[in-house]
Write a protein that holds these residues in place. Structure first.
Motif, PDB file in Angstrom:
ATOM      1  N   ARG A  58       0.931  -1.054   0.103  1.00 29.42           N
ATOM      2  CA  ARG A  58      -0.175  -0.036  -0.004  1.00 29.42           C
ATOM      3  C   ARG A  58       0.876   1.206   0.014  1.00 29.42           C
ATOM      4  NH1 ARG A  58      -2.196  -0.234   6.164  1.00 29.42           N
ATOM      5  NH2 ARG A  58      -0.313  -0.225   7.025  1.00 29.42           N
ATOM      6  N   HIS A  90      -1.075  -0.538  -4.338  1.00 28.42           N
ATOM      7  CA  HIS A  90      -2.563  -0.842  -4.092  1.00 28.42           C
ATOM      8  C   HIS A  90      -3.117  -0.511  -2.779  1.00 28.42           C
ATOM      9  CE1 HIS A  90      -6.052  -3.043  -5.720  1.00 28.42           C
ATOM     10  NE2 HIS A  90      -6.062  -3.813  -4.560  1.00 28.42           N
ATOM     11  N   ASP A  91      -4.218  -0.144  -2.675  1.00 34.16           N
ATOM     12  CA  ASP A  91      -4.975   0.002  -1.213  1.00 34.16           C
ATOM     13  C   ASP A  91      -5.796  -0.793  -0.767  1.00 34.16           C
ATOM     14  OD1 ASP A  91      -6.950   0.886  -2.862  1.00 34.16           O
ATOM     15  OD2 ASP A  91      -6.724   3.056  -2.400  1.00 34.16           O
ATOM     16  N   ASN A  92      -6.209  -1.580  -1.613  1.00 29.18           N
ATOM     17  CA  ASN A  92      -7.416  -2.365  -0.927  1.00 29.18           C
ATOM     18  C   ASN A  92      -7.102  -4.012  -1.244  1.00 29.18           C
ATOM     19  OD1 ASN A  92      -9.682  -4.000  -0.197  1.00 29.18           O
ATOM     20  ND2 ASN A  92     -11.056  -3.258  -1.806  1.00 29.18           N
ATOM     21  N   ASP A 112      -9.663  -6.918  -2.221  1.00 21.28           N
ATOM     22  CA  ASP A 112     -10.005  -7.102  -3.574  1.00 21.28           C
ATOM     23  C   ASP A 112      -8.764  -6.783  -4.515  1.00 21.28           C
ATOM     24  OD1 ASP A 112     -11.105  -6.892  -6.084  1.00 21.28           O
ATOM     25  OD2 ASP A 112     -12.415  -5.378  -5.732  1.00 21.28           O
ATOM     26  N   ILE A 139      -6.951 -11.000   4.396  1.00 21.85           N
ATOM     27  CA  ILE A 139      -6.167 -10.262   3.278  1.00 21.85           C
ATOM     28  C   ILE A 139      -5.195 -11.009   2.695  1.00 21.85           C
ATOM     29  CG2 ILE A 139      -4.018  -8.801   3.208  1.00 21.85           C
ATOM     30  CD1 ILE A 139      -5.586  -6.559   4.508  1.00 21.85           C
TER      31      ILE A 139
END
Ligand SMILES: NC(=O)c1ccc[n+]([C@@H]2O[C@H](COP(=O)([O-])OP(=O)(O)OC[C@H]3O[C@@H](n4cnc5c(N)ncnc54)[C@H](OP(=O)(O)O)[C@@H]3O)[C@@H](O)[C@H]2O)c1
Length: 219
Positions: free
Chosen positions: A34, A49-51, A54, A91
């Motif tokens: 992230r 990437h932050d999520n 997904d 996660i």
């Protein structure tokens, strides 16, 4: 070997990244996190990437890898079980399920910790959650999956923990950790040994899916 690395900004991940960049047998590293690593190297590419529940938006860039070193993880201190399970189990499995589908020949290496509870029934919350995470990872259709269960990890080569209180302990206890690393390999390893062992296990395999601290040091 083409490697994908999660958690490359953390203490363990920084150590693994360093060893991957130094090892001539590692052709390339894709760091997924992230936040950026801040490192420049001809072998290194990055996805921010932050999520992490997904990863569909970055899926097209997650294929074609031989190994995944999954070093993303948090301390359970002060956290509810629900939150810790989300950050640990959910996660990790979201990423691993996608990677297994896209890379059937992949070796997946996960960092858990000494005392992880494979029965998922014990008293310690973190150990149950890590145990379920390990068990679910071992069911995925990877070429192989290995669970690294280090106890203490001494950060070397200027590497720092992202977790302030963990870093403070490592700085204060540095001389003791060096001594323990030489005298008690079942309780102490280093970021360098973890990184080198991950590369070796991904390349050559290991007779058992779970590696404790002594195994990591002996690989
Ligand atoms: N340190 C030890 O002595 C030790 C010993 C045994 C086992 N372990 C295990 O090793 C694993 C890594 O520990 P560490 O010491 O390297 O931790 P750390 O220094 O705190 O680093 C944590 C890593 O996970 C990432 N991360 C945390 N929460 C995230 C989130 N919600 N979404 C995306 N990324 C997230 C961090 O990214 P950011 O940079 O963006 O924050 C960082 O890359 C953990 O599972 C831990 O239990 C550690």
């Amino acid at each position: 070997m083409k490697v994908i690395l999660f958690g490359a900004t953390g203490m363990v991940g920084q150590g693994v990244l360093r060893e991957c960049l130094l090892d001539p047998g590692v052709e390339s590293v894709l760091a997924v996190g992230r936040s950026p690593t801040g490192r420049q190297d001809g072998k290194l590419r990055e996805i921010v990437h932050d999520n992490f529940l997904d990863v569909s938006a970055i899926e097209s860039r997650l294929a074609g890898f031989d190994a995944c070193f999954f070093c993303l993880g948090v301390s359970s201190v002060g956290m509810s079980e629900e939150r810790y399970r989300h950050l640990t189990h959910d996660i990790t499995l979201a990423a691993a399920q996608t990677l297994a589908r896209l890379n059937p020949g992949m070796v997946f290496v996960y960092v858990t910790g000494r005392g992880t509870d494979a029965t998922e029934q014990g008293r310690l919350m973190w150990a149950r959650v890590k145990g379920k995470t390990e068990n679910d990872l071992l069911k995925l259709p990877f070429k192989a999956a290995y669970m690294f269960r280090p106890a203490g990890i001494q950060p070397l080569h200027g590497i720092r923990s992202k977790t302030g209180w963990v870093q403070a302990i490592y700085v204060a206890a540095s001389p003791l950790l060096s001594l323990l690393n030489r005298t008690a390999p079942n309780y102490m390893t280093t970021t360098e040994q973890v990184g080198r062992a991950m590369i070796k296990v991904a390349r050559d395999g290991y007779p058992r899916p779970v590696l404790e601290s002594g195994d990591i040091n002996a690989v």
